[in-house]
Design a protein around this motif. Structure first.
Motif, PDB file in Angstrom:
ATOM      1  N   GLY A  28       0.923  -1.221  -0.266  1.00  0.00           N
ATOM      2  CA  GLY A  28       0.079   0.152   0.017  1.00  0.00           C
ATOM      3  C   GLY A  28       0.615   1.268  -0.187  1.00  0.00           C
ATOM      4  N   ASP A  29       1.745   1.170   0.805  1.00  0.00           N
ATOM      5  CA  ASP A  29       2.797   2.940   1.106  1.00  0.00           C
ATOM      6  C   ASP A  29       3.161   2.867   0.198  1.00  0.00           C
ATOM      7  OD1 ASP A  29       3.743   4.693   2.370  1.00  0.00           O
ATOM      8  OD2 ASP A  29       5.450   4.109   2.679  1.00  0.00           O
ATOM      9  N   VAL A  30       4.014   1.817  -0.759  1.00  0.00           N
ATOM     10  CA  VAL A  30       5.289   1.997  -2.160  1.00  0.00           C
ATOM     11  C   VAL A  30       3.992   1.865  -2.804  1.00  0.00           C
ATOM     12  CG1 VAL A  30       5.954   0.396  -3.695  1.00  0.00           C
ATOM     13  CG2 VAL A  30       6.747   0.709  -0.958  1.00  0.00           C
ATOM     14  N   VAL A  31       2.697   1.910  -3.439  1.00  0.00           N
ATOM     15  CA  VAL A  31       2.102   2.114  -4.463  1.00  0.00           C
ATOM     16  C   VAL A  31       1.557   3.841  -4.632  1.00  0.00           C
ATOM     17  CG1 VAL A  31       0.000   1.041  -3.503  1.00  0.00           C
ATOM     18  CG2 VAL A  31       0.974   1.034  -6.021  1.00  0.00           C
ATOM     19  N   GLN A  32       1.380   4.320  -3.477  1.00  0.00           N
ATOM     20  CA  GLN A  32       1.235   5.471  -2.601  1.00  0.00           C
ATOM     21  C   GLN A  32       2.244   6.333  -2.880  1.00  0.00           C
ATOM     22  OE1 GLN A  32      -1.069   5.816   0.684  1.00  0.00           O
ATOM     23  NE2 GLN A  32      -2.501   4.710   0.308  1.00  0.00           N
ATOM     24  N   ARG A  33       3.283   5.794  -2.824  1.00  0.00           N
ATOM     25  CA  ARG A  33       4.635   6.884  -3.249  1.00  0.00           C
ATOM     26  C   ARG A  33       4.923   6.852  -4.403  1.00  0.00           C
ATOM     27  NH1 ARG A  33       9.474   7.123   0.523  1.00  0.00           N
ATOM     28  NH2 ARG A  33       7.961   8.422   2.409  1.00  0.00           N
ATOM     29  N   LEU A  34       4.666   5.951  -5.251  1.00  0.00           N
ATOM     30  CA  LEU A  34       4.879   5.560  -6.731  1.00  0.00           C
ATOM     31  C   LEU A  34       3.807   6.017  -7.717  1.00  0.00           C
ATOM     32  CD1 LEU A  34       6.198   4.016  -9.185  1.00  0.00           C
ATOM     33  CD2 LEU A  34       3.974   2.264  -8.855  1.00  0.00           C
ATOM     34  N   VAL A  35       2.554   6.574  -6.889  1.00  0.00           N
ATOM     35  CA  VAL A  35       1.628   7.394  -8.111  1.00  0.00           C
ATOM     36  C   VAL A  35       1.862   8.423  -7.674  1.00  0.00           C
ATOM     37  CG1 VAL A  35      -0.855   7.651  -7.695  1.00  0.00           C
ATOM     38  CG2 VAL A  35      -0.641   5.758  -7.885  1.00  0.00           C
ATOM     39  N   GLN A  36       2.777   9.214  -6.313  1.00  0.00           N
ATOM     40  CA  GLN A  36       2.619  10.513  -6.639  1.00  0.00           C
ATOM     41  C   GLN A  36       3.889  10.878  -7.723  1.00  0.00           C
ATOM     42  OE1 GLN A  36       3.254  10.143  -2.094  1.00  0.00           O
ATOM     43  NE2 GLN A  36       1.264  10.575  -1.421  1.00  0.00           N
ATOM     44  N   PHE A  37       5.011  10.334  -7.062  1.00  0.00           N
ATOM     45  CA  PHE A  37       6.476  10.335  -7.744  1.00  0.00           C
ATOM     46  C   PHE A  37       5.419  10.385  -9.189  1.00  0.00           C
ATOM     47  CE2 PHE A  37       9.493   8.436 -10.607  1.00  0.00           C
ATOM     48  CZ  PHE A  37      10.165   9.735 -10.742  1.00  0.00           C
ATOM     49  N   LEU A  38       4.803   9.134 -10.012  1.00  0.00           N
ATOM     50  CA  LEU A  38       4.088   9.666 -11.051  1.00  0.00           C
ATOM     51  C   LEU A  38       3.311  10.518 -11.604  1.00  0.00           C
ATOM     52  CD1 LEU A  38       3.205   6.009 -11.787  1.00  0.00           C
ATOM     53  CD2 LEU A  38       5.059   6.923 -12.575  1.00  0.00           C
ATOM     54  N   ALA A  39       2.854  11.037 -10.496  1.00  0.00           N
ATOM     55  CA  ALA A  39       1.950  12.669 -10.596  1.00  0.00           C
ATOM     56  C   ALA A  39       2.638  13.168 -10.752  1.00  0.00           C
ATOM     57  CB  ALA A  39       0.904  12.408  -9.563  1.00  0.00           C
ATOM     58  N   HIS A  40       3.873  13.780 -10.198  1.00  0.00           N
ATOM     59  CA  HIS A  40       4.643  15.090 -10.324  1.00  0.00           C
ATOM     60  C   HIS A  40       5.836  14.800 -11.600  1.00  0.00           C
ATOM     61  CE1 HIS A  40       7.870  17.301  -9.036  1.00  0.00           C
ATOM     62  NE2 HIS A  40       8.572  16.602  -9.188  1.00  0.00           N
ATOM     63  N   MET A  41       6.012  13.149 -11.919  1.00  0.00           N
ATOM     64  CA  MET A  41       6.129  13.690 -13.365  1.00  0.00           C
ATOM     65  C   MET A  41       5.552  13.573 -14.395  1.00  0.00           C
ATOM     66  SD  MET A  41      10.348  12.215 -12.644  1.00  0.00           S
ATOM     67  CE  MET A  41       9.899  13.568 -11.291  1.00  0.00           C
ATOM     68  N   LEU A  42       3.995  13.630 -14.256  1.00  0.00           N
ATOM     69  CA  LEU A  42       3.738  13.869 -15.773  1.00  0.00           C
ATOM     70  C   LEU A  42       3.617  15.782 -15.798  1.00  0.00           C
ATOM     71  CD1 LEU A  42       0.487  11.530 -15.013  1.00  0.00           C
ATOM     72  CD2 LEU A  42       1.563  11.713 -16.418  1.00  0.00           C
ATOM     73  N   THR A  43       4.113  16.747 -14.743  1.00  0.00           N
ATOM     74  CA  THR A  43       4.252  17.936 -15.053  1.00  0.00           C
ATOM     75  C   THR A  43       6.030  17.997 -15.222  1.00  0.00           C
ATOM     76  OG1 THR A  43       4.333  18.524 -12.287  1.00  0.00           O
ATOM     77  CG2 THR A  43       2.448  18.509 -13.809  1.00  0.00           C
ATOM     78  N   ASP A  44       6.741  17.012 -15.963  1.00  0.00           N
ATOM     79  CA  ASP A  44       8.323  17.378 -15.568  1.00  0.00           C
ATOM     80  C   ASP A  44       8.319  18.786 -17.329  1.00  0.00           C
ATOM     81  OD1 ASP A  44      11.022  16.311 -15.084  1.00  0.00           O
ATOM     82  OD2 ASP A  44      11.592  16.315 -16.947  1.00  0.00           O
ATOM     83  N   ALA A  45       8.721  19.033 -17.091  1.00  0.00           N
ATOM     84  CA  ALA A  45       9.527  20.806 -18.980  1.00  0.00           C
ATOM     85  C   ALA A  45      10.356  20.019 -19.315  1.00  0.00           C
ATOM     86  CB  ALA A  45      10.616  20.798 -17.965  1.00  0.00           C
ATOM     87  N   SER A  46      10.448  17.941 -19.083  1.00  0.00           N
ATOM     88  CA  SER A  46      10.843  17.081 -20.842  1.00  0.00           C
ATOM     89  C   SER A  46       9.555  16.242 -20.687  1.00  0.00           C
ATOM     90  CB  SER A  46      11.434  16.203 -20.226  1.00  0.00           C
ATOM     91  OG  SER A  46      12.821  15.005 -21.468  1.00  0.00           O
ATOM     92  N   SER A  47       9.781  16.682 -22.332  1.00  0.00           N
ATOM     93  CA  SER A  47       8.090  15.917 -23.168  1.00  0.00           C
ATOM     94  C   SER A  47       8.933  14.424 -22.994  1.00  0.00           C
ATOM     95  CB  SER A  47       7.629  16.123 -24.416  1.00  0.00           C
ATOM     96  OG  SER A  47       9.363  16.123 -25.008  1.00  0.00           O
ATOM     97  N   GLU A  48      10.149  14.126 -23.066  1.00  0.00           N
ATOM     98  CA  GLU A  48      10.300  12.177 -22.744  1.00  0.00           C
ATOM     99  C   GLU A  48       9.864  11.433 -21.615  1.00  0.00           C
ATOM    100  OE1 GLU A  48      13.590   8.862 -23.714  1.00  0.00           O
ATOM    101  OE2 GLU A  48      14.371  11.637 -23.624  1.00  0.00           O
TER     102      GLU A  48
END
Length: 105
Positions: A28-48
């Motif tokens: 549970g805790d790991v997947v929640q942190r993973l979702v938070q990280f991915l949400a942050h990466m979805l707004t990254d400056a790099s299109s890749e």
């Protein structure tokens, strides 16, 4: 931190999510942190990085047992605004077009 390094990290997460499949939801805790990280990466400056994060989020969504479970995970892990952004990115993800039918001459 370079965009190239971030892209490689997200690519590794894509592979891990695909490899673990639905088993990833057992921690549970790991997947929640993973979702938070991915949400942050979805707004990254790099299109890749953004495209790979979209791919990872789509893999995580398909690994969920149902769309409701994935939505529940988003609500539990993110603010309403961030969860809406993730859903919007997944809905805007390009879908593969079916191959055109080949007809004879």
């Amino acid at each position: 931190k370079s965009a190239r390094f971030r892209a490689k990290c997200v690519w590794c997460l894509v592979l891990l999510i695909q490899r673990f499949g639905s088993k990833i939801f057992r921690s549970g805790d790991v997947v929640q942190r993973l979702v938070q990280f991915l949400a942050h990466m979805l707004t990254d400056a790099s299109s890749e990085v953004r495209n790979l994060a979209r791919l990872a989020a789509a893999a995580l969504s398909s690994a969920a047992s149902s769309p409701e479970d994935f939505d529940r995970l988003l609500r539990r892990s993110l603010s309403n605004q961030d969860a809406a952004k993730v859903r919007q990115c997944l809905d805007a993800a390009p879908r593969a077009d079916p191959e055109p039918e080949v007809t004879g001459p």
